[in-house]
Motif scaffolding. Sequence first.
Motif, PDB file in Angstrom:
ATOM      1  N   LEU A 158      -6.851   1.530  -2.292  1.00 13.91           N
ATOM      2  CA  LEU A 158      -5.855   0.902  -3.156  1.00 13.91           C
ATOM      3  C   LEU A 158      -6.188   1.256  -4.601  1.00 13.91           C
ATOM      4  N   ASP A 159      -5.286   1.957  -5.256  1.00 14.91           N
ATOM      5  CA  ASP A 159      -5.501   2.390  -6.642  1.00 14.91           C
ATOM      6  C   ASP A 159      -6.802   3.174  -6.802  1.00 14.91           C
ATOM      7  N   GLY A 160      -7.114   3.994  -5.801  1.00 12.02           N
ATOM      8  CA  GLY A 160      -8.304   4.829  -5.880  1.00 12.02           C
ATOM      9  C   GLY A 160      -9.605   4.131  -5.570  1.00 12.02           C
ATOM     10  N   HIS A 161      -9.532   2.895  -5.104  1.00 10.45           N
ATOM     11  CA  HIS A 161     -10.733   2.109  -4.785  1.00 10.45           C
ATOM     12  C   HIS A 161     -10.602   1.523  -3.389  1.00 10.45           C
ATOM     13  N   ASP A 162     -11.738   1.078  -2.826  1.00 13.46           N
ATOM     14  CA  ASP A 162     -11.674   0.221  -1.653  1.00 13.46           C
ATOM     15  C   ASP A 162     -10.810  -0.984  -2.010  1.00 13.46           C
ATOM     16  N   ALA A 163      -9.898  -1.347  -1.124  1.00 10.73           N
ATOM     17  CA  ALA A 163      -8.996  -2.460  -1.423  1.00 10.73           C
ATOM     18  C   ALA A 163      -9.752  -3.731  -1.779  1.00 10.73           C
ATOM     19  N   GLU A 164     -10.880  -3.973  -1.093  1.00  9.50           N
ATOM     20  CA  GLU A 164     -11.600  -5.215  -1.367  1.00  9.50           C
ATOM     21  C   GLU A 164     -12.193  -5.248  -2.774  1.00  9.50           C
ATOM     22  N   LYS A 165     -12.374  -4.090  -3.389  1.00 10.00           N
ATOM     23  CA  LYS A 165     -12.878  -4.059  -4.765  1.00 10.00           C
ATOM     24  C   LYS A 165     -11.786  -4.430  -5.767  1.00 10.00           C
ATOM     25  N   ARG A 166     -10.531  -4.446  -5.300  1.00 10.45           N
ATOM     26  CA  ARG A 166      -9.399  -4.766  -6.160  1.00 10.45           C
ATOM     27  C   ARG A 166      -8.780  -6.126  -5.849  1.00 10.45           C
ATOM     28  N   ALA A 167      -8.779  -6.503  -4.545  1.00 12.23           N
ATOM     29  CA  ALA A 167      -7.958  -7.650  -4.150  1.00 12.23           C
ATOM     30  C   ALA A 167      -8.730  -8.784  -3.497  1.00 12.23           C
ATOM     31  N   SER A 168     -10.036  -8.691  -3.382  1.00  9.56           N
ATOM     32  CA  SER A 168     -10.801  -9.784  -2.778  1.00  9.56           C
ATOM     33  C   SER A 168     -10.914 -10.965  -3.742  1.00  9.56           C
ATOM     34  N   SER A 169     -11.380 -12.075  -3.214  1.00 11.64           N
ATOM     35  CA  SER A 169     -11.618 -13.250  -4.055  1.00 11.64           C
ATOM     36  C   SER A 169     -12.689 -12.947  -5.112  1.00 11.64           C
ATOM     37  N   LYS A 170     -13.717 -12.202  -4.694  1.00  9.47           N
ATOM     38  CA  LYS A 170     -14.780 -11.839  -5.639  1.00  9.47           C
ATOM     39  C   LYS A 170     -14.235 -10.957  -6.757  1.00  9.47           C
ATOM     40  N   ALA A 171     -13.306 -10.058  -6.422  1.00  6.27           N
ATOM     41  CA  ALA A 171     -12.704  -9.206  -7.453  1.00  6.27           C
ATOM     42  C   ALA A 171     -11.956 -10.051  -8.474  1.00  6.27           C
ATOM     43  N   ARG A 172     -11.263 -11.094  -8.015  1.00  4.74           N
ATOM     44  CA  ARG A 172     -10.558 -11.991  -8.941  1.00  4.74           C
ATOM     45  C   ARG A 172     -11.545 -12.631  -9.903  1.00  4.74           C
ATOM     46  N   GLU A 180      -2.487 -16.558 -10.635  1.00  7.15           N
ATOM     47  CA  GLU A 180      -1.151 -15.971 -10.636  1.00  7.15           C
ATOM     48  C   GLU A 180      -1.209 -14.452 -10.760  1.00  7.15           C
ATOM     49  N   HIS A 181      -2.000 -13.954 -11.705  1.00  4.79           N
ATOM     50  CA  HIS A 181      -2.071 -12.504 -11.897  1.00  4.79           C
ATOM     51  C   HIS A 181      -2.658 -11.824 -10.666  1.00  4.79           C
ATOM     52  N   TRP A 182      -3.738 -12.388 -10.129  1.00  4.66           N
ATOM     53  CA  TRP A 182      -4.377 -11.817  -8.935  1.00  4.66           C
ATOM     54  C   TRP A 182      -3.399 -11.756  -7.774  1.00  4.66           C
ATOM     55  N   ALA A 183      -2.676 -12.855  -7.541  1.00  2.94           N
ATOM     56  CA  ALA A 183      -1.761 -12.913  -6.403  1.00  2.94           C
ATOM     57  C   ALA A 183      -0.535 -12.038  -6.594  1.00  2.94           C
ATOM     58  N   ALA A 184       0.069 -12.118  -7.777  1.00  2.00           N
ATOM     59  CA  ALA A 184       1.340 -11.435  -8.019  1.00  2.00           C
ATOM     60  C   ALA A 184       1.181  -9.929  -8.133  1.00  2.00           C
ATOM     61  N   HIS A 185      -0.008  -9.468  -8.487  1.00  2.00           N
ATOM     62  CA  HIS A 185      -0.197  -8.038  -8.694  1.00  2.00           C
ATOM     63  C   HIS A 185      -1.149  -7.434  -7.645  1.00  2.00           C
ATOM     64  N   ARG A 186      -2.400  -7.815  -7.678  1.00  2.70           N
ATOM     65  CA  ARG A 186      -3.371  -7.150  -6.805  1.00  2.70           C
ATOM     66  C   ARG A 186      -3.194  -7.532  -5.329  1.00  2.70           C
ATOM     67  N   LEU A 187      -3.123  -8.829  -5.032  1.00  2.00           N
ATOM     68  CA  LEU A 187      -3.015  -9.236  -3.635  1.00  2.00           C
ATOM     69  C   LEU A 187      -1.660  -8.826  -3.060  1.00  2.00           C
ATOM     70  N   ARG A 188      -0.597  -8.986  -3.827  1.00  2.00           N
ATOM     71  CA  ARG A 188       0.729  -8.594  -3.346  1.00  2.00           C
ATOM     72  C   ARG A 188       0.760  -7.098  -3.033  1.00  2.00           C
ATOM     73  N   LYS A 189       0.173  -6.282  -3.912  1.00  2.00           N
ATOM     74  CA  LYS A 189       0.170  -4.835  -3.704  1.00  2.00           C
ATOM     75  C   LYS A 189      -0.608  -4.474  -2.442  1.00  2.00           C
ATOM     76  N   TYR A 190      -1.715  -5.165  -2.213  1.00  2.00           N
ATOM     77  CA  TYR A 190      -2.509  -4.909  -1.016  1.00  2.00           C
ATOM     78  C   TYR A 190      -1.737  -5.305   0.246  1.00  2.00           C
ATOM     79  N   LEU A 191      -1.117  -6.478   0.232  1.00  2.00           N
ATOM     80  CA  LEU A 191      -0.343  -6.922   1.392  1.00  2.00           C
ATOM     81  C   LEU A 191       0.825  -5.978   1.669  1.00  2.00           C
ATOM     82  N   ALA A 192       1.456  -5.485   0.617  1.00  2.00           N
ATOM     83  CA  ALA A 192       2.562  -4.551   0.793  1.00  2.00           C
ATOM     84  C   ALA A 192       2.083  -3.259   1.454  1.00  2.00           C
ATOM     85  N   HIS A 193       0.889  -2.821   1.105  1.00  2.00           N
ATOM     86  CA  HIS A 193       0.330  -1.605   1.699  1.00  2.00           C
ATOM     87  C   HIS A 193       0.031  -1.818   3.182  1.00  2.00           C
ATOM     88  N   VAL A 194      -0.589  -2.950   3.506  1.00  2.00           N
ATOM     89  CA  VAL A 194      -0.892  -3.257   4.908  1.00  2.00           C
ATOM     90  C   VAL A 194       0.409  -3.415   5.701  1.00  2.00           C
TER      91      VAL A 194
END
Length: 248
Positions: A158-172, A180-194
């Motif tokens: 995801l965006d050139g990284h392991d998805a968990e490095k972008r969208a995990s709770s630890k990444a937030r 809001e930003h984490w969910a609306a952008h990073r998590l949403r983008k990851y869910l859309a990919h899956v």
Amino acid sequence: MQIFGVDIGGSGIKGAPVDLDKGDLAQERHKVLTPHPARPEGVADGVKQVVDHFGWTGPVGVTFPGVVTDGATIRTAANVDNSWIDTDARALLGEWLGGLPVTVVNDADAAGVAEMHFGAGRGRTGTVILLTLGTGIGSAVFVDGVLVPNTELGHLELDGHDAEKRASSKAREDHDLSWEHWAAHRLRKYLAHVEMLFSPDLFIIGGGVSRKSHKFLPYIEGIQAEIVPAQLQNNAGIVGAAMRAAGH
């Protein structure tokens, strides 16, 4: 019937006896910190501390944050020390626990099994994907209730990284992002990919953040699949580990 379950995570090792009739912990769980570096002997000692806390002498189910084959051998170790790779975790933990019968299972698979039997996935058919959002992202994929083991969807790119490095709770937390930003952008983008890859009917969001779902689920838009929080929340791995041990 009670069986002991232990959930090994990147930050903590927690466990408790599980009432398999109710799908819930029979006693309040006990937790110790995961050692750093998280090498096999140090983690095994943490598991022993958790089991010894209850004076448990029966079968033990243990989750591991990585690919587990044949209920024993570790194949990946993204959030613990690489020395785990090719370790026979069942033999190692059995030795540290004085010969108790041990079953080892991928952590997200264990959580998924528990949620499908007792929680948010109960009675659901079609494709169901549970995602545990914590130190990394774990995944469990079910097709008409049957587990596809060791999927490890947290390591999709995801965006050139392991998805968990972008969208995990630890990444937030690491990037100091608002819910809001984490969910609306990073998590949403990851869910859309899956969703593009698997077209699931249901996403179940597990891990520690599941108990705070009201803070982020409302901000995820544009996903066709239904999205719900895990009902067993962060105890799902413990319950699933115990279920797997009972099955063996």
